[in-house]
Design an enzyme around this catalytic site. Structure first.
Site, PDB file in Angstrom:
ATOM      1  CE1 TYR A 119       3.606  43.083 -45.314  1.00 52.96           C
ATOM      2  CE2 TYR A 119       5.072  44.273 -44.033  1.00 52.96           C
ATOM      3  CZ  TYR A 119       4.527  44.076 -45.132  1.00 52.96           C
ATOM      4  OH  TYR A 119       4.863  44.916 -46.216  1.00 52.96           O
ATOM      5  CD  GLU A 207       4.642  42.960 -49.246  1.00 49.11           C
ATOM      6  OE1 GLU A 207       3.865  42.376 -50.144  1.00 49.11           O
ATOM      7  OE2 GLU A 207       4.086  43.893 -48.384  1.00 49.11           O
TER       8      GLU A 207
END
Ligand code: ADP
Ligand code: MG
Length: 399
Positions: A119, A207
């Site tokens: 991530y 993101e």
């Protein structure tokens, strides 16, 4: 403003970011054409909606065991079948709310052999006045659970925008991802590219989830979510052109056309106010009186008759609205002019719900007289508290 995954990947590729090859498709034929341009034999068909959680999402119209919004396909026929099944149907994910979002676009992309998912996100951290790079070794579809259950597995590295991205920032990101050798170097390079894109495009959020290590040892951006600071969009006409209004709340789109700041909320009292601060105070005082605002709406400084009419129409387009509270301070605009506007607009839209108006400022008495003599059932209020009590009482009475 948000954009689709495929658009974000196209933008990022311009900054040198490694993304799998893929093409958008608006219908099944385009999906087949897209797949034919890819090497195969593994394809991924991805629903393009402005919401995450697509992989674990469910289609309203399909059975409970139908696949979600991110589907692997092992042949071009499978790509076509999946495209036909997804397009036009409603995908419900943890981010869409119960109503879900209709899938009108797809992205057909190379299937990647994943060794591990990471991530990596960049966002504006207002508290520190910096860009925060949030990273975790536990990427993929359960990042919300990681954040909730094991927050220590998420690291934050902040970059001072005045100083810019330094080599040590890249090393810190690669270290937090526990990468070694070439992958470590690739993560340093990627974090610099993402930072450059983030700054150059005036992003609010970028993101990457997941960022993946492939089985042949490469780092690839597999999903990308990007949002932009609307106040800076005038500097980026190319980004502004990516706006997909079908993904936005129709009332909010309509409001932005009339230059009104409107945000839909869950309550039943519509609010029309001038000035964001006064609008916030109005919502607070409605809550204090035991009711909930249906919206935030700032008509701005020069509340003309046209703007007031547009605002009434937008407020009333929400079926939840049971009453309207108008709270206007006539500073630049005089109260009598505003009152004229309110009366004309109320007649124009055939107002069918109770309306309480609180005016204050220049020519307030003339304004109140205009409301009182309008022949419309407008309730006049003297101050903010009085106005809130009156609209809550009117809505209760009407129910
Ligand atoms: P969302 O976050 O909306 O669920 P993602 O793009 O992150 O959508 O996809 C969900 C999951 O599907 C990813 O975590 C990954 O495991 C898998 N996936 C997505 N794209 C690909 C791809 N091109 N190749 C292989 N697997 C993929
Ligand atoms: Mg994702």
């Amino acid at each position: 403003m948000n954009i689709h995954e495929y658009q974000a990947k196209e933008l990022l590729a311009k900054y040198g970011v490694a993304v799998p090859t893929g093409y958008p498709a608006m219908n099944a034929e385009e999906a087949v054409a897209a797949a034919k341009k890819l090497p195969g034999p593994l394809y991924v068909v991805k629903a393009q909606i402005h919401a995450g959680g697509r992989g674990k999402g469910k289609f309203k119209e399909l059975g409970a065991d139908a696949k979600g919004g991110v589907r692997l396909a092992k042949s071009i026929d499978e790509v076509e079948a999946n495209a036909r099944e997804m397009l036009g149907n409603t995908l419900v994910t943890i981010q869409t709310g119960e109503a879900g979002k209709q899938v009108n676009r797809l992205y057909v992309t190379d299937g990647v052999d994943i060794a591990k998912e990471y991530y990596l996100a960049l966002l504006v951290d207002r508290a520190s006045g910096r860009v925060a790079m949030v990273v975790s070794t536990e990427g993929g579809m359960d990042i919300e659970e990681v954040a909730h259950n094991t927050p220590e597995k998420i690291a934050t590295i902040t970059v001072d925008p005045a100083q810019g991205f330094m080599p040590h920032h890249g090393r810190a990101v690669a270290y937090a991802l526990k990468l070694e050798g070439d992958l470590n170097k690739a993560a340093q390079k990627l974090s610099r590219q993402l930072f450059e894109a983030f700054m150059a495009l005036d992003c609010e959020m970028l993101e990457i989830n997941p960022l993946v290590e492939t089985t042949d040892g490469k780092l690839l951006v597999l999903d990308a979510k990007m949002s932009f600071d609307s106040n800076a969009l005038f500097r980026h006409p190319d980004v502004a052109a990516l706006r997909d209004e079908t993904e936005e709340d129709p009332a909010e789109v309509e409001a932005s056309k009339s230059d009104l700041a409107y945000i839909k909320l869950d309550g039943d009292i519509g609010c029309m106010v001038n000035g964001a601060g006064l609008a916030m105070a109005t919502m607070d005082i409605i809550k204090l009186n035991g009711a909930f605002p249906a919206n935030f709406l700032d008509v701005g400084g020069g509340a003309s008759k046209e703007k007031v009419t547009a605002a009434f129409k937008i407020i009333l387009s929400d079926p939840a609205v049971k009453g309207i509270l108008v709270n206007i301070f006539g500073g630049i605009m005089k109260c009598d002019i505003i009152a004229d506007g309110i009366v004309a607009a109320a007649k124009d839209v055939n107002l069918s719900v109770p309306l309480v108006v609180r005016l204050e400022g220049t020519n307030v008495q003339q304004g109140k007289d205009i409301l009182a003599n309008s022949g419309l059932p407008i309730v006049s209020a003297n101050d903010l508290g009085d106005a809130a009590r009156k609209i809550v009482a009117e809505v209760k009475k009407a129910a």
